[in-house]
Enzyme design. Sequence first.
Site, mmCIF file in Angstrom:
data_model
loop_
_atom_site.group_PDB
_atom_site.id
_atom_site.type_symbol
_atom_site.label_atom_id
_atom_site.label_comp_id
_atom_site.label_asym_id
_atom_site.label_seq_id
_atom_site.Cartn_x
_atom_site.Cartn_y
_atom_site.Cartn_z
ATOM 1 N N ARG A 1 -116.129 12.155 11.934
ATOM 2 C CA ARG A 1 -115.332 13.306 12.370
ATOM 3 C C ARG A 1 -114.968 13.206 13.849
ATOM 4 N NH1 ARG A 1 -117.038 19.226 13.490
ATOM 5 N NH2 ARG A 1 -115.100 20.385 13.175
ATOM 6 N N HIS B 1 -111.210 13.463 15.297
ATOM 7 C CA HIS B 1 -110.798 14.464 16.273
ATOM 8 C C HIS B 1 -110.308 13.820 17.568
ATOM 9 C CE1 HIS B 1 -112.315 18.537 14.691
ATOM 10 N NE2 HIS B 1 -112.193 17.706 13.668
ATOM 11 N N ASN C 1 -113.437 22.068 18.183
ATOM 12 C CA ASN C 1 -114.530 21.196 18.606
ATOM 13 C C ASN C 1 -115.769 21.924 19.119
ATOM 14 O OD1 ASN C 1 -112.852 18.981 18.075
ATOM 15 N ND2 ASN C 1 -112.078 18.915 20.169
ATOM 16 N N HIS D 1 -115.708 14.140 3.430
ATOM 17 C CA HIS D 1 -116.513 15.340 3.182
ATOM 18 C C HIS D 1 -117.481 15.141 2.025
ATOM 19 C CE1 HIS D 1 -113.707 18.380 5.416
ATOM 20 N NE2 HIS D 1 -114.203 17.443 6.193
#
Length: 322
Positions: free
Chosen positions: A65, A69, A97, A196
């Site tokens: 992740r 990001h 975040n 996920h």
Amino acid sequence: MDFIQFFGNIFVSFSVLILLWNTPSDAQLSPSFYSNTCPNALTTIRTSIRQAVSRERRMAASLIRLHFHDCFVQGCDASILLDETPSIQSEKTAFPNVNSVRGYEVIEAAKREVEKICPGVVSCADILAVAARDASAAVGGPSWNVNLGRRDSTTASRSVANTDLPSPFSDLSTLISAFANKGLSARDMVALSGSHTIGQSQCFLFRTRIYRNGTDIDAGFASTRRRQCPSNSGDSNLAALDLVTPNSFDNNYFKNLMQRKGLLQTDQVLFSGGSTDSIVSEYSRNPRTFLSDFGNSMIKMGDIEPLTGQNGIIRRICSAIN
């Protein structure tokens, strides 16, 4: 053409060639970028990441992740790692975040180890990309050849982080557009969402979904999730994104979606009568296809707007400009 004009034309042509030879071009990323300058870089990073994941298995999802990001804001340039300064508005405090993204200290630790053997050579942006691959492999997920040669930014953008990172409350068309804006297809989006299959989410991000009694959520699944996510408290309580095999990188995430057991809204919209239903169905039936596509989509994501050549810097510490 007279003698002077002839040699004049030759001189002009020669000057143009010299100019072209000396004009910097965008360097191409390559898996072998550090083969000569830091041949043990990848082994050193892998050891560091494996140690971190062995201490906390959830860290694998956090590192994947973190790379995602980073790449969606200014490209894959490690801008997400920069701390706040008078001249830098840190992305760490952007809404998607803050109190959410994790793993900064793991990247810093890997960077310290690499600096010991090759000071000032390997970028934090490349360490992020390699860490995501190694994190996936450490929990049974796919591995892939990481293109290398990124350089680190000297800037960050909290505002772009707030606008370009997809919200967990987005609908399908918004998600498709957000990924398309980064050069990624709907299939890439579904494959990348498959990360996920590991990791956890905070209660406040899925509370609305489990309490609204919608037709897109299994009633038993919603009831189970409510036990650890009260309607008016426990915002930071955690729940596994994949209730079935939360610590294994597999295709159960897609099987869950087909049973209306996606935890986040952005999970379930991938299988809700829309254009991505067929991809979810395919991945639920064919784990090898999912794993292959995931690796390929991670490579594509890692190639988003890298700083190369003379652009950017190689940070000595990932959280600060040299």
